[in-house]
Design an enzyme around this catalytic site. Structure first.
Site, PDB file in Angstrom:
ATOM      1  N   GLY A  34      -4.831  -2.115   5.154  1.00 17.80           N
ATOM      2  CA  GLY A  34      -4.046  -3.261   4.677  1.00 17.80           C
ATOM      3  C   GLY A  34      -4.718  -4.593   4.953  1.00 17.80           C
ATOM      4  O   GLY A  34      -4.787  -5.468   4.082  1.00 17.80           O
ATOM      5  N   ARG A  35      -5.257  -4.748   6.139  1.00 14.00           N
ATOM      6  CA  ARG A  35      -5.856  -6.048   6.510  1.00 14.00           C
ATOM      7  C   ARG A  35      -7.237  -6.252   5.889  1.00 14.00           C
ATOM      8  O   ARG A  35      -7.860  -7.290   6.100  1.00 14.00           O
ATOM      9  CB  ARG A  35      -5.891  -6.183   8.034  1.00 14.00           C
ATOM     10  CG  ARG A  35      -6.546  -5.029   8.755  1.00 14.00           C
ATOM     11  CD  ARG A  35      -6.209  -5.046  10.234  1.00 14.00           C
ATOM     12  NE  ARG A  35      -6.693  -3.910  10.976  1.00 14.00           N
ATOM     13  CZ  ARG A  35      -6.024  -2.765  11.133  1.00 14.00           C
ATOM     14  NH1 ARG A  35      -4.860  -2.607  10.562  1.00 14.00           N
ATOM     15  NH2 ARG A  35      -6.533  -1.784  11.857  1.00 14.00           N
ATOM     16  N   LYS A  52       9.205  -0.665  14.383  1.00 15.61           N
ATOM     17  CA  LYS A  52       9.754  -0.266  13.070  1.00 15.61           C
ATOM     18  C   LYS A  52      10.767   0.855  13.247  1.00 15.61           C
ATOM     19  O   LYS A  52      11.847   0.839  12.654  1.00 15.61           O
ATOM     20  CB  LYS A  52       8.631   0.282  12.173  1.00 15.61           C
ATOM     21  CG  LYS A  52       7.710  -0.734  11.547  1.00 15.61           C
ATOM     22  CD  LYS A  52       6.861   0.003  10.512  1.00 15.61           C
ATOM     23  CE  LYS A  52       5.578  -0.707  10.203  1.00 15.61           C
ATOM     24  NZ  LYS A  52       4.689   0.064   9.337  1.00 15.61           N
ATOM     25  N   LYS A 105       0.839  -1.196   0.000  1.00 19.28           N
ATOM     26  CA  LYS A 105       0.000   0.000   0.000  1.00 19.28           C
ATOM     27  C   LYS A 105       0.879   1.252   0.000  1.00 19.28           C
ATOM     28  O   LYS A 105       0.693   2.155  -0.789  1.00 19.28           O
ATOM     29  CB  LYS A 105      -0.907  -0.039   1.225  1.00 19.28           C
ATOM     30  CG  LYS A 105      -1.824   1.136   1.361  1.00 19.28           C
ATOM     31  CD  LYS A 105      -2.791   0.950   2.515  1.00 19.28           C
ATOM     32  CE  LYS A 105      -3.496   2.256   2.819  1.00 19.28           C
ATOM     33  NZ  LYS A 105      -4.439   2.141   3.921  1.00 19.28           N
ATOM     34  N   HIS A 133      -4.859 -33.631  17.038  1.00 20.47           N
ATOM     35  CA  HIS A 133      -3.735 -34.431  17.522  1.00 20.47           C
ATOM     36  C   HIS A 133      -2.637 -33.547  18.078  1.00 20.47           C
ATOM     37  O   HIS A 133      -1.484 -33.966  18.177  1.00 20.47           O
ATOM     38  CB  HIS A 133      -3.203 -35.304  16.383  1.00 20.47           C
ATOM     39  CG  HIS A 133      -4.236 -36.297  15.941  1.00 20.47           C
ATOM     40  ND1 HIS A 133      -4.374 -37.533  16.537  1.00 20.47           N
ATOM     41  CD2 HIS A 133      -5.218 -36.206  15.023  1.00 20.47           C
ATOM     42  CE1 HIS A 133      -5.378 -38.172  15.963  1.00 20.47           C
ATOM     43  NE2 HIS A 133      -5.916 -37.386  15.045  1.00 20.47           N
ATOM     44  N   GLU A 151      -4.845  -6.857  14.734  1.00 20.15           N
ATOM     45  CA  GLU A 151      -4.372  -5.512  14.410  1.00 20.15           C
ATOM     46  C   GLU A 151      -5.529  -4.510  14.573  1.00 20.15           C
ATOM     47  O   GLU A 151      -5.310  -3.343  14.872  1.00 20.15           O
ATOM     48  CB  GLU A 151      -3.817  -5.466  12.969  1.00 20.15           C
ATOM     49  CG  GLU A 151      -2.757  -4.403  12.772  1.00 20.15           C
ATOM     50  CD  GLU A 151      -1.957  -4.571  11.474  1.00 20.15           C
ATOM     51  OE1 GLU A 151      -0.775  -4.936  11.532  1.00 20.15           O
ATOM     52  OE2 GLU A 151      -2.525  -4.344  10.392  1.00 20.15           O
ATOM     53  N   GLU A 181      10.452  -4.558   4.713  1.00 18.48           N
ATOM     54  CA  GLU A 181      10.548  -5.954   4.275  1.00 18.48           C
ATOM     55  C   GLU A 181      10.274  -6.061   2.774  1.00 18.48           C
ATOM     56  O   GLU A 181      11.023  -6.699   2.027  1.00 18.48           O
ATOM     57  CB  GLU A 181       9.529  -6.824   5.029  1.00 18.48           C
ATOM     58  CG  GLU A 181       9.791  -6.985   6.511  1.00 18.48           C
ATOM     59  CD  GLU A 181       9.201  -5.869   7.357  1.00 18.48           C
ATOM     60  OE1 GLU A 181       8.838  -4.799   6.800  1.00 18.48           O
ATOM     61  OE2 GLU A 181       9.109  -6.061   8.583  1.00 18.48           O
TER      62      GLU A 181
HETATM   63  O1  F6P Z   1       2.185  -4.091   9.917  1.00 23.75           O
HETATM   64  C1  F6P Z   1       1.626  -2.864   9.621  1.00 23.75           C
HETATM   65  C2  F6P Z   1       1.117  -2.759   8.231  1.00 23.75           C
HETATM   66  O2  F6P Z   1       0.897  -1.427   7.969  1.00 23.75           O
HETATM   67  C3  F6P Z   1      -0.130  -3.578   7.970  1.00 23.75           C
HETATM   68  O3  F6P Z   1      -1.282  -2.976   8.412  1.00 23.75           O
HETATM   69  C4  F6P Z   1      -0.055  -3.746   6.495  1.00 23.75           C
HETATM   70  O4  F6P Z   1      -0.906  -4.744   6.074  1.00 23.75           O
HETATM   71  C5  F6P Z   1       1.405  -4.077   6.340  1.00 23.75           C
HETATM   72  O5  F6P Z   1       2.054  -3.246   7.283  1.00 23.75           O
HETATM   73  C6  F6P Z   1       1.982  -3.873   4.979  1.00 23.75           C
HETATM   74  O6  F6P Z   1       1.941  -2.536   4.568  1.00 23.75           O
HETATM   75  P1  F6P Z   1       2.158  -2.121   3.062  1.00 23.75           P
HETATM   76  O7  F6P Z   1       1.081  -2.742   2.247  1.00 23.75           O
HETATM   77  O8  F6P Z   1       2.098  -0.630   3.051  1.00 23.75           O
HETATM   78  O9  F6P Z   1       3.516  -2.613   2.625  1.00 23.75           O
END
Ligand code: F6P
Length: 553
Positions: free
Chosen positions: A278-279, A515, A213, A395, A364, A219
Site C-alpha cells: 500500500g505505501r 482494527k 487494495k 516559526h 509502517e 474507513e
Molecule cells: O493501515 C494498513 C494498511 O493496510 C496500509 O498499509 C494501506 O495503505 C492501508 O491500510 C489501506 O489499505 P487498502 O488499500 O487495502 O484499503
C-alpha cells in the site's frame, strides 16, 4: 513462511557494526566546525549529483572513515544481494510470503521483470494504457455522468497508501493539473471528512475513485457506501435504482470480487497486484487520481523519475548511491547517536503534504521490533519521520532543533527554479534553506555572542551549539519527473535501513490489533441492549459513557 533467518548475522555481531561502535566513541565529540576547518573542500567533496538532484551530505556528522564503515556495514548486511532479490521478484516480504515489486510499476516496456516465472511489465503497461484511455476520456469531457453532464469533480476515497501518496502527488503537481477539474480526497471514517469535502459538489458532475487494495478497509468502504447514498439521493434516483453508479464510480483494487459486490462494474476497475505494498502504490493504479489531474503523459514522467532512481539504486556503487547513503545515515543516527526522529523539510509549498505522506513509508515499513529470525531486536529501528514545508516550520518547531537537547537529523529540500516566479519570493525562500542548514551546522559560540555586545547573563541563552546534522537536496525544479525521483529516493533509503536492521520492511502487522478490537467495540457501542462488557475498567467506562451520551444505556 519462507525461512528468513537463513544466513543472517545479528546486527551487533557484524564486524563493521562493532568497528562503527568504536569509531563512534572517537568521532562523536567532533564538531562540524572542526570537520569543515580540517577540510575546506568538504562542502564539495561530500556531495553527489544525480541528474537534476544535487545531494549535499557534508553537514552530516561523519568522517570519511564513518562513511567507509557504513558502506562496509551495508555490504556485510547483504544490501547488494537484497537489492537484486527485490528487483528479481524474490519473496522478500517473508512474513506474508510476497514479492516486493513496486519497481516493476515504473519499468519501461523494454525491460523484463520476472515474478514467479513470468514477466510482469506487460501487465503493468496494460493497466497503464487502460488508465490512460479513461483519463483522456474524462479530461476531454467525453466521459459524462449519468445525466450526461461533464465530470468536473473527482473524489478519491481511500486511506493510508491509497490516500497519502495520491493527495501528496496532487498537491505537489497542482501546477501541471487540469485546472477545470476539482480534486478532493476523503480518507477519515469521521463523517466530517466526507461531508466537508462534498458539500459544494454537484453529484451530477462528480466521479468517485474508490481506491483500496483489499476493498475491505473499514474507513474506505464506509465512505464509499456514504458516497453511493449521497450520489443516488443527490440525483433523485428512485429507491432500488443504482444505475447512476456505473458512470460515477470507478475502483482501484486487487480484489475484483469485492469491487463487483459493491456494485462497480469491473470494466471500470483498474487493477494491481499483491506484490505492490500500500505505501509503495502511488505509481500503481492507485495513482489514477494523479493521472486524471496531470494526464497520462505527466504520469509517465512521474514513473520515469521513479525509474531513474531505481536504476541509480540498483547500479551505483554504494558510496555514490544516494538512497543507500540516506538510509545508512539514518542508521548512524538511530543506532549510535540514539536519535529517534528524522525531519523532512521541503522548501516548496507544493510539497506541503510530502512529509505527511512520507510518514507512512518509513514508519509502517521499519517500525518493527522483531528481526527476520523472529527475535526481539537489541538496537533502535525506524525513527519518527515528520516535517512541514519551510519556512513555516522555522516559526514553529525549529527552535527545538536549534537549541533543544535532541539530535534531530533533518533533510532540507530546495529547488533552483520556482514554478511561481513572483517578486523576490524564491530568493528569500532559498536563502532560508541555506541559512538554516548553516546555522544548524555551525551555530554561534559564546565568544561570538559576547562580541555582539550581549551582556554576560544573557550569553548562554543566545548561544547556538550547532553540530545539528542536515542533508540538503537542491533539485532543478519540481516536475512530475523530479517528484518521482524524490519519492523513489526515500523508498530506497527505507529499504536500505530495513536491510541493515534485518526487519521485514514490507509487512504491517502492527496495524491489525486496533482494527480487530474496533470490530469488537462497534457492536458494543451500537447494540440496543446493554452489552456484557469484558474489557479493562478504563475501556468499559469509556464505552458506557459513550452509550449513555447516545441514549443507549
Ligand atoms: O493501515 C494498513 C494498511 O493496510 C496500509 O498499509 C494501506 O495503505 C492501508 O491500510 C489501506 O489499505 P487498502 O488499500 O487495502 O484499503
Amino acid at each position: 513462511m519462507n525461512s528468513p533467518a537463513a544466513g543472517f548475522t545479528p546486527l551487533r555481531d557484524r564486524p563493521a557494526y562493532r568497528r562503527l561502535a568504536e569509531h563512534f566513541d572517537n568521532v562523536s565529540g567532533l564538531s562540524l566546525r572542526e570537520l569543515f576547518d580540517q577540510d575546506p573542500a568538504r562542502g564539495q567533496r561530500l556531495a553527489l549529483e544525480f541528474e537534476d538532484i544535487y545531494f549535499d551530505y557534508s553537514k552530516q556528522r561523519v568522517t570519511d572513515e564513518t562513511l567507509d564503515l557504513l558502506v562496509a556495514l551495508a555490504e556485510e548486511s547483504g544490501l547488494s544481494a537484497r537489492i537484486s532479490a527485490m528487483f528479481g521478484g524474490e519473496h522478500i516480504n517473508v512474513t506474508e510470503d510476497r514479492a516486493v515489486l513496486h519497481v516493476a510499476l515504473r519499468a519501461p516496456t523494454s525491460e523484463v521483470i520476472d515474478f514467479d516465472g513470468h514477466d510482469v511489465v506487460p501487465e503493468v503497461h496494460e493497466v497503464l494504457n487502460r488508465m490512460g484511455g479513461f483519463a483522456d476520456r474524462l479530461r476531454s469531457g467525453e466521459w459524462t455522468g449519468h445525466t450526461g453532464q461533464r465530470i468536473s469533480n473527482v473524489v478519491n476515497i481511500g486511506i493510508g497508501g491509497s490516500d497519502l501518496g495520491p493527495v501528496m502527488a496532487y498537491e505537489a503537481l497542482k501546477h501541471y493539473s487540469q485546472r477545470d477539474l476539482t480534486f478532493r480526497f476523503v480518507s477519515n471514517v469521521d463523517g466530517t471528512d466526507f461531508v466537508e469535502k462534498t458539500r459544494d459538489l454537484d453529484p451530477a458532475q462528480t466521479l468517485f475513485v474508490i481506491s483500496s487494495k483489499t476493498f475491505t478497509t473499514l474507513e474506505t468502504m464506509t465512505n464509499a457506501r456514504t458516497a453511493r447514498d449521497w450520489l443516488l439521493a443527490g440525483l433523485g434516483t428512485p429507491e432500488g435504482d443504482v444505475s447512476p453508479v456505473a458512470k460515477h464510480f470507478v475502483a482501484v483494487s486487487t480484489n475484483a470480487e469485492k469491487v463487483s459486490e459493491f456494485g462497480i462494474d469491473t470494466e471500470n476497475m483498474f487493477g494491481f497486484w499483491d506484490w505492490v505494498g500500500g505505501r509503495y502504490s502511488m505509481d500503481s493504479a492507485i495513482g489514477l487520481s494523479t493521472m486524471l489531474a496531470i494526464g497520462p503523459d505527466g504520469f509517465g514522467q512521474l514513473l520515469a523519475g521513479f525509474h531513474s532512481v531505481d536504476e541509480h539504486f540498483r547500479t551505483a556503487a554504494l558510496r555514490q548511491n544516494i538512497p543507500a547513503l540516506m538510509g545508512l545515515l539514518t542508521v548512524w543516527y538511530t543506532d549510535f547517536f540514539g536519535s529517534q526522529t528524522q525531519a523532512v523539510l521541503p522548501y516548496d509549498q507544493y510539497l506541503n503534504r510530502f512529509p505527511a505522506s512520507l510518514q507512512q513509508l518509513p514508519m509502517e515499513s521499519n517500525g518493527k521490533s522483531v528481526s527476520l529470525d523472529g527475535k526481539r531486536v537489541d538496537y533502535g529501528t525506524g525513527p519518527v519521520y515528520w516535517g512541514e514545508p519551510g519556512t513555516n516550520g522555522q516559526h514553529s518547531f525549529y527552535q527545538l532543533i536549534h537549541q533543544g537537547t535532541l539530535t534531530i537529523p533533518a533533510d532540507f529540500i530546495g529547488f533552483l527554479h520556482t514554478l511561481n516566479p513572483v517578486g523576490q519570493h524564491h530568493d528569500l525562500l532559498t536563502a532560508n534553506v541555506f541559512a538554516q542548514t548553516e546555522a544548524l551546522a555551525f551555530g554561534k559560540t559564546a565568544d561570538q555572542v559576547r562580541a555582539e555586545g550581549v551582556e554576560d547573563s544573557l550569553v548562554p541563552f543566545k548561544v547556538f551549539e550547532g553540530n545539528h546534522p542536515t542533508s540538503t537536496f537542491l533539485v532543478g525544479q519540481l516536475t512530475p519527473y523530479t517528484l518521482g525521483q524524490l519519492v523513489g529516493l526515500y523508498e530506497h533509503s527505507v529499504f536500505t535501513q530495513g536491510v541493515i536492521w534485518s526487519v521485514d520492511s514490507f509487512d504491517q502487522w502492527g496495524v491489525e490489533l486496533g482494527k480487530v478490537l474496533a470490530q469488537r467495540v462497534i457492536p458494543e457501542l451500537q447494540s440496543e441492549q446493554p452489552p456484557a462488557l469484558a474489557h479493562d475498567s478504563s475501556t468499559n467506562t469509556l464505552i458506557r459513557r459513550y452509550r449513555a451520551a447516545q441514549g443507549r444505556s
